[in-house]
Design an enzyme around this catalytic site. Structure first.
Site, PDB file in Angstrom:
ATOM      1  N   LYS A  15     -66.346  35.930 -14.401  1.00  0.00           N
ATOM      2  CA  LYS A  15     -65.557  36.043 -15.632  1.00  0.00           C
ATOM      3  C   LYS A  15     -64.909  34.702 -15.947  1.00  0.00           C
ATOM      4  CE  LYS A  15     -61.898  38.944 -17.683  1.00  0.00           C
ATOM      5  NZ  LYS A  15     -61.054  40.130 -17.513  1.00  0.00           N
ATOM      6  N   SER A  72     -61.314  43.839 -20.961  1.00  0.00           N
ATOM      7  CA  SER A  72     -61.630  42.486 -21.384  1.00  0.00           C
ATOM      8  C   SER A  72     -62.830  41.866 -20.669  1.00  0.00           C
ATOM      9  CB  SER A  72     -60.405  41.591 -21.192  1.00  0.00           C
ATOM     10  OG  SER A  72     -60.102  41.404 -19.818  1.00  0.00           O
ATOM     11  N   SER A 131     -59.301  46.217 -17.371  1.00  0.00           N
ATOM     12  CA  SER A 131     -60.355  45.333 -17.875  1.00  0.00           C
ATOM     13  C   SER A 131     -61.661  45.394 -17.127  1.00  0.00           C
ATOM     14  CB  SER A 131     -59.877  43.886 -17.820  1.00  0.00           C
ATOM     15  OG  SER A 131     -59.242  43.600 -19.008  1.00  0.00           O
TER      16      SER A 131
HETATM   17  N1  GLN Z   1     -56.397  46.370 -22.390  1.00  0.00           N
HETATM   18  C1  GLN Z   1     -55.366  45.880 -21.534  1.00  0.00           C
HETATM   19  C2  GLN Z   1     -54.648  44.734 -22.201  1.00  0.00           C
HETATM   20  O1  GLN Z   1     -55.017  44.348 -23.244  1.00  0.00           O
HETATM   21  C3  GLN Z   1     -55.898  45.494 -20.193  1.00  0.00           C
HETATM   22  C4  GLN Z   1     -56.652  44.221 -20.173  1.00  0.00           C
HETATM   23  C5  GLN Z   1     -56.889  43.672 -18.792  1.00  0.00           C
HETATM   24  O2  GLN Z   1     -56.939  44.415 -17.818  1.00  0.00           O
HETATM   25  N2  GLN Z   1     -56.978  42.338 -18.714  1.00  0.00           N
HETATM   26  O3  GLN Z   1     -53.714  44.224 -21.672  1.00  0.00           O
END
Ligand code: GLN
Length: 438
Positions: free
Chosen positions: A42, A116, A140
């Protein structure tokens, strides 16, 4: 995929490019890949010599001169990095759309890949035998794994070093693994886990493999799930009961606070972390040193995307002296309380729920939603993340040919036990993939 020839690597690079062209999976592809066992990483995890932007314009041009601990450990075991996967900017998002190159679902490009860690999920769903290193702050890994039909594992907080990770929210961030099988995840987790003196929150504590024969469903969480998703989930419970699992039901009071508590804490931490991208040491990409003070900072900070700006503004407000006891400190207390309740529920087995409250959505549907509605989609994934509990999303059905995922949660340091549950499920389940490698 052990003995590769030069041609294999060339072919793999061209497959990755093809997957990128179709679904926007990568931020960078390692064109010089010529050895080792390929994985992707990532784009918020540093890999020496490959541009690392966390999908932010602010970090464009940043080429880390070092490897994150996880990457170093994997390279020492013969892995090599195929590419850096696309993601919501700095991890801010659940659908893979908060990035300049918006991601698409490999099962149908009009649908969301989830976020994400969108690119990691696309890469593992589209490239045979591929493993990707991803990261979760509040879901994410689970969300894109569910929408792309792969297995996504998020470990107990602290079991994997965060050194070399571009922080989103330090008390929540965890580096995990995505693949098509739990077997790959077990192998890679075995390599990357363990204490690291460069991350003081990391630990060497033993990780257990004590498979349980019972799952608990939190009924008041299930009430928040879309009807069709719920029906498929009931089918899954039926299959588990037939396989000899005990299915318990419980209610956890205060579950409705999980999303606001998560966003208060994560935004407060994110706004602190983003303060360093002011154009001097970090975030040099957009600045012009020849201007006056205000213009300089305005330009440096203007290159954040809309969601990052929203979180900087809200997070800074939440931390401000006049309101911090009303929001931030209260959120910390509720978080501690929710953790206690989750640990009690975990005494009678794993927790099991759908991963996302809706089926994989179309991209245009999500683009019409308000930020608050989008945040509400994290209702099932934020809980184990707030508590730092190990969890795994696995595919279990393909209604209308789109994958749907369930999330299994274990107690702290029960990481291998969680994988063992998914191992058993995999034996009876036929996966579908958009295999596109040649
Ligand atoms: N959807 C969540 C956020 O926007 C989690 C994203 C993540 O785990 N990086 O914070």
């Amino acid at each position: 995929m052990n003995a590769h020839t030069v041609m294999d690597y060339k072919k793999l690079v061209s497959v990755a490019k093809n997957v990128d062209e179709k679904f926007n999976a990568f931020n960078a592809i390692n064109e010089n890949l010529s050895g080792g066992r390929p994985i992707s990483v990532k784009d918020n995890i540093c890999v020496s010599g490959l541009e690392c932007t966390a999908s932010s314009r602010v970090l464009r041009g940043y080429i880390p001169p070092f490897d994150a601990t996880v990457v170093e450990k994997l390279k020492n075991k013969g892995f090599s990095v195929l590419g850096k996967t696309n993601m919501d900017e700095f991890g801010f998002g659940s659908f893979g759309l908060n990035t300049e190159k918006q991601t698409k679902n490999p099962f149908n490009p009009e649908y969301c890949a989830g976020g994400s860690s969108a690119g990691s999920a696309i890469a593992t769903a589209s490239i045979k035998d591929h493993i990707s290193i991803a990261e979760s702050t509040g879901g994410s890994i689970s969300a894109p794994a569910a929408f792309c039909g792969v297995v996504g594992f998020t470990p107990t907080y602290g079991t994997v070093s965060r050194f070399g990770l571009i922080d989103y929210a330090n008390s929540l961030d965890k580096i995990g693994v995505m693949s098509r099988t739990s077997r790959d995840i077990r192998e890679v987790f075995g390599i990357i886990r363990g204490g690291d003196e460069r991350d003081t929150t990391s630990t060497d504590r033993e990780v257990k493999d004590e498979p349980k024969r019972a799952v608990t469903v939190v009924d008041n969480l299930l009430d928040l799930v879309d009807g069709e998703v719920k029906e498929h989930f009931q089918d899954l419970l039926g299959k588990l009961m037939n396989a000899g699992f005990k299915v318990n039901h419980t209610k956890i009071e205060g579950i409705e606070y999980a999303v606001p508590v998560y966003y208060i804490i994560s935004m407060a931490e994110a706004s602190t972390n983003l303060a360093k991208y002011q154009g001097f040491k970090y975030g040099k990409g957009a600045v012009d040193y020849g201007t006056d003070y205000n213009t300089f900072f305005k330009r440096a900070r203007a290159s954040f995307g809309a969601e990052a700006k929203r979180r900087i503004i809200l997070g800074t407000f939440i931390r401000s002296a006049s309101v911090k006891s009303r929001y931030y400190e209260k959120a910390l207390r509720i978080r501690a309380n929710l953790i206690k309740k989750l640990k009690v529920a975990l005494k009678s087995g794993y927790l099991l729920s759908p991963t996302m409250p809706i089926k994989t959505p179309r991209i245009d549907e999500i683009e019409r939603l308000s930020p608050a509605k989008i945040y509400a989609m994290d209702v099932l994934t934020v809980l184990p993340n707030l508590a730092g509990l190990p969890h795994m999303s696995f595919p279990y059905a393909y209604p209308e040919d789109m994958p749907i995922g369930a999330q299994i949660v274990g107690d702290h340091f029960d990481d291998y036990s969680v994988m063992s549950f998914v191992d058993e499920w995999e034996k009876s389940f036929k996966y579908k993939f958009k295999y596109s490698m040649g």
